[in-house]
Design a protein around this motif. Structure first.
Motif, mmCIF file in Angstrom:
data_model
loop_
_atom_site.group_PDB
_atom_site.id
_atom_site.type_symbol
_atom_site.label_atom_id
_atom_site.label_comp_id
_atom_site.label_asym_id
_atom_site.label_seq_id
_atom_site.Cartn_x
_atom_site.Cartn_y
_atom_site.Cartn_z
ATOM 1 N N SER A 27 0.833 -1.207 0.000
ATOM 2 C CA SER A 27 0.000 0.000 0.000
ATOM 3 C C SER A 27 0.867 1.256 0.000
ATOM 4 O O SER A 27 1.902 1.317 0.665
ATOM 5 C CB SER A 27 -0.925 0.009 1.216
ATOM 6 N N ILE A 28 0.423 2.236 -0.764
ATOM 7 C CA ILE A 28 1.096 3.535 -0.833
ATOM 8 C C ILE A 28 0.071 4.618 -0.521
ATOM 9 O O ILE A 28 -0.992 4.660 -1.141
ATOM 10 C CB ILE A 28 1.722 3.774 -2.220
ATOM 11 N N GLN A 29 0.392 5.471 0.419
ATOM 12 C CA GLN A 29 -0.520 6.510 0.859
ATOM 13 C C GLN A 29 0.088 7.886 0.635
ATOM 14 O O GLN A 29 1.322 8.033 0.530
ATOM 15 C CB GLN A 29 -0.864 6.335 2.344
ATOM 16 N N ILE A 30 -0.777 8.869 0.568
ATOM 17 C CA ILE A 30 -0.342 10.261 0.447
ATOM 18 C C ILE A 30 -0.663 10.984 1.741
ATOM 19 O O ILE A 30 -1.828 11.056 2.152
ATOM 20 C CB ILE A 30 -1.025 10.965 -0.746
ATOM 21 N N LYS A 31 0.362 11.480 2.406
ATOM 22 C CA LYS A 31 0.210 12.246 3.638
ATOM 23 C C LYS A 31 0.966 13.558 3.493
ATOM 24 O O LYS A 31 2.154 13.565 3.157
ATOM 25 C CB LYS A 31 0.753 11.460 4.838
ATOM 26 N N ASP A 32 0.264 14.652 3.751
ATOM 27 C CA ASP A 32 0.865 15.987 3.645
ATOM 28 C C ASP A 32 1.479 16.226 2.264
ATOM 29 O O ASP A 32 2.518 16.886 2.127
ATOM 30 C CB ASP A 32 1.935 16.187 4.729
ATOM 31 N N GLY A 33 0.860 15.630 1.239
ATOM 32 C CA GLY A 33 1.353 15.830 -0.115
ATOM 33 C C GLY A 33 2.551 14.979 -0.484
ATOM 34 O O GLY A 33 3.159 15.192 -1.534
ATOM 35 N N HIS A 34 2.909 13.995 0.364
ATOM 36 C CA HIS A 34 4.055 13.130 0.110
ATOM 37 C C HIS A 34 3.613 11.676 0.049
ATOM 38 O O HIS A 34 2.680 11.274 0.745
ATOM 39 C CB HIS A 34 5.122 13.295 1.204
ATOM 40 N N LEU A 35 4.286 10.887 -0.769
ATOM 41 C CA LEU A 35 4.000 9.461 -0.870
ATOM 42 C C LEU A 35 4.723 8.703 0.244
ATOM 43 O O LEU A 35 5.915 8.914 0.486
ATOM 44 C CB LEU A 35 4.441 8.923 -2.233
ATOM 45 N N TYR A 36 3.974 7.824 0.915
ATOM 46 C CA TYR A 36 4.553 7.011 1.971
ATOM 47 C C TYR A 36 4.169 5.555 1.747
ATOM 48 O O TYR A 36 3.126 5.256 1.180
ATOM 49 C CB TYR A 36 4.048 7.460 3.352
ATOM 50 N N GLY A 37 5.016 4.657 2.209
ATOM 51 C CA GLY A 37 4.751 3.226 2.100
ATOM 52 C C GLY A 37 6.048 2.446 2.110
ATOM 53 O O GLY A 37 7.146 3.011 1.949
ATOM 54 N N ALA A 149 17.798 23.083 3.719
ATOM 55 C CA ALA A 149 18.212 22.928 2.319
ATOM 56 C C ALA A 149 19.062 21.675 2.141
ATOM 57 O O ALA A 149 18.927 20.954 1.139
ATOM 58 C CB ALA A 149 18.978 24.167 1.859
ATOM 59 N N TYR A 150 19.948 21.410 3.080
ATOM 60 C CA TYR A 150 20.781 20.204 2.991
ATOM 61 C C TYR A 150 19.958 18.957 3.283
ATOM 62 O O TYR A 150 20.191 17.898 2.694
ATOM 63 C CB TYR A 150 21.943 20.316 3.980
ATOM 64 N N LYS A 151 18.992 19.067 4.167
ATOM 65 C CA LYS A 151 18.127 17.939 4.500
ATOM 66 C C LYS A 151 17.355 17.460 3.279
ATOM 67 O O LYS A 151 17.019 16.265 3.169
ATOM 68 C CB LYS A 151 17.153 18.370 5.600
ATOM 69 N N LEU A 152 17.091 18.357 2.330
ATOM 70 C CA LEU A 152 16.337 18.001 1.138
ATOM 71 C C LEU A 152 17.024 16.908 0.329
ATOM 72 O O LEU A 152 16.359 16.053 -0.269
ATOM 73 C CB LEU A 152 16.139 19.248 0.267
ATOM 74 N N ILE A 153 18.354 16.887 0.300
ATOM 75 C CA ILE A 153 19.096 15.974 -0.578
ATOM 76 C C ILE A 153 18.764 14.522 -0.287
ATOM 77 O O ILE A 153 18.502 13.735 -1.200
ATOM 78 C CB ILE A 153 20.610 16.216 -0.435
ATOM 79 N N GLY A 154 18.763 14.147 0.966
ATOM 80 C CA GLY A 154 18.536 12.744 1.303
ATOM 81 C C GLY A 154 17.263 12.473 2.063
ATOM 82 O O GLY A 154 16.787 11.329 2.072
ATOM 83 N N TYR A 157 11.417 15.852 0.195
ATOM 84 C CA TYR A 157 10.487 15.409 -0.842
ATOM 85 C C TYR A 157 10.304 16.515 -1.874
ATOM 86 O O TYR A 157 10.393 17.707 -1.564
ATOM 87 C CB TYR A 157 9.122 15.059 -0.234
ATOM 88 N N TRP A 158 10.059 16.097 -3.091
ATOM 89 C CA TRP A 158 9.784 17.027 -4.187
ATOM 90 C C TRP A 158 8.870 16.343 -5.179
ATOM 91 O O TRP A 158 9.112 15.196 -5.570
ATOM 92 C CB TRP A 158 11.091 17.455 -4.863
ATOM 93 N N LEU A 159 7.805 16.993 -5.554
ATOM 94 C CA LEU A 159 6.802 16.402 -6.452
ATOM 95 C C LEU A 159 6.236 15.110 -5.869
ATOM 96 O O LEU A 159 6.073 14.105 -6.570
ATOM 97 C CB LEU A 159 7.392 16.144 -7.841
ATOM 98 N N THR A 160 5.979 15.127 -4.568
ATOM 99 C CA THR A 160 5.421 14.017 -3.771
ATOM 100 C C THR A 160 6.388 12.864 -3.558
ATOM 101 O O THR A 160 6.122 11.977 -2.762
ATOM 102 C CB THR A 160 4.118 13.450 -4.396
ATOM 103 N N LEU A 161 7.523 12.835 -4.249
ATOM 104 C CA LEU A 161 8.477 11.733 -4.139
ATOM 105 C C LEU A 161 9.697 12.142 -3.323
ATOM 106 O O LEU A 161 10.056 13.327 -3.295
ATOM 107 C CB LEU A 161 8.930 11.282 -5.524
ATOM 108 N N PRO A 162 10.349 11.186 -2.657
ATOM 109 C CA PRO A 162 11.624 11.503 -2.006
ATOM 110 C C PRO A 162 12.611 12.066 -3.014
ATOM 111 O O PRO A 162 12.761 11.526 -4.121
ATOM 112 C CB PRO A 162 12.092 10.148 -1.464
#
Length: 336
Positions: A27-37, A149-154, A157-162
């Motif tokens: 299962s893949i869910q969307i929470k706060d605009g991000h994909l989780y699962g 900004a550095y946390k974004l790299i790893g 999330y961007w466009l709902t994906l990590p």
């Protein structure tokens, strides 16, 4: 496509095993605009290994090996976090870290192609010295940073994906374009398949080898940024520890021969996903921690044996298919 059959089957088997032990695994869910699962987590946590494995594929295709990628991972994360902790911009920190990784990769290539040192020895030097350099950068401590900004790299999330998944997809696309749409891939395979013949054909084997090791170190450097970014800290002693072994396994599982020559980027990605999924499976089914490495080794060994035509011929009593050259010679004899 036939070379990818067994990795695909192994990955499917591991996923089905997780489905049996974990409710809602697919299962893949969307929470706060991000994909989780769980599937998203496998891709996110496997992104650094995929990057390192892609670079390792190019090196192995030239007939070499790079044991220093784990140390390069540690150096990259350590230098970037050190710069950020000293109030440098994220762009500056990332540029310095990747610049140093490029230099380290070029150094490995110089030792192998320029001086003629065996690849396993040349990269073993940086494997040992690089880990010490990473600890010198961090002064033996764990450097923590607090930079969105550095946390974004790893970890962002961007466009709902990590964001790390998108970085891996972009680097895979660029690498595939350069090696499959241009002549670079054939040149690399020629150098790995027969360096003497490739040199006589006018290919600069030394330059190609240096380029492969440099690209491998760059991929390891980006992976180091991802790993340190995900935990907002740099550990010069443990970051990237033994990732070189997982990367080599991923390349082999993906169907690339350790003797050099033909390689498969898609197979390498599948191999890395198998290893990451296997790690997830180990925790899901409750394998005791003291037997984790043994369980992992057994699964990887099984996959590699199933990929071997000679092993399948002996077990299933099937005659292995002859190589194209041997088949042609046999046809000529029959015709005569």
């Amino acid at each position: 496509m036939r070379r990818l059959l067994w990795p695909l089957l192994a990955l499917a088997a591991l996923l089905l095993l997780n489905v049996a032990f974990t409710d809602g695994f697919l299962s893949i869910q969307i929470k706060d605009g991000h994909l989780y699962g769980s599937l998203i987590d496998i891709l996110r946590f496997g992104a650094p290994l995929i990057l390192v494995s892609l670079g390792m594929t190019l090196v192995i295709a030239t007939g070499g090996i790079d044991l220093s990628v784990g140390s390069v991972v540690a150096i990259s994360g350590a230098l970037a976090c050190l710069q950020i902790s000293e109030d440098a911009s994220v762009f500056t920190a990332v540029a310095l870290a990747l610049g140093l990784c490029l230099a380290l990769g070029a150094w490995n290539g110089f030792l192998v192609a320029g001086i003629g040192i065996q690849p396993i020895i040349a990269t073993l030097i940086l494997m040992v010295a690089g880990r010490g350099l990473a600890q010198l950068i961090t002064d033996g401590q764990i450097i923590t940073v607090n930079s969105p900004a550095y946390k974004l790299i790893g970890g962002g999330y961007w466009l709902t994906l990590p964001f790390g998944i998108l970085v891996v997809a972009a680097i895979w696309a660029v690498t595939a374009f350069l090696t499959r749409r241009l002549a670079l891939g054939l040149v690399i395979e020629a150098v790995g398949g027969n360096p003497v013949a490739s040199r006589l054909a006018g290919i600069d084997a030394r330059r190609v080898t240096v380029m492969a090791y440099t690209a491998c170190a760059l991929c390891a450097g980006i992976a180091g940024l991802m790993i340190s970014s995900n935990v907002s800290s740099a550990d010069g002693n443990n970051a990237g520890l033994w990732i070189e072994l997982d990367a080599i396994l991923a390349v082999v599982i993906g169907g690339t021969s350790l003797t050099g020559g033909r390689f498969s980027l898609t197979g390498t990605v599948l191999g890395a996903l198998i290893i990451q999924t296997l790690t997830t499976t180990i925790y899901s089914i409750g394998v005791p921690p003291e037997t984790t490495l043994l369980f992992k080794a057994l699964v990887v060994t099984t996959v590699c044996l199933l990929q071997s035509p000679a092993f399948r011929a002996k077990v299933f009593h099937r005659r292995p298919r002859p190589a194209p050259k041997a088949a042609a010679e046999e046809k000529v004899k029959v015709t005569a």
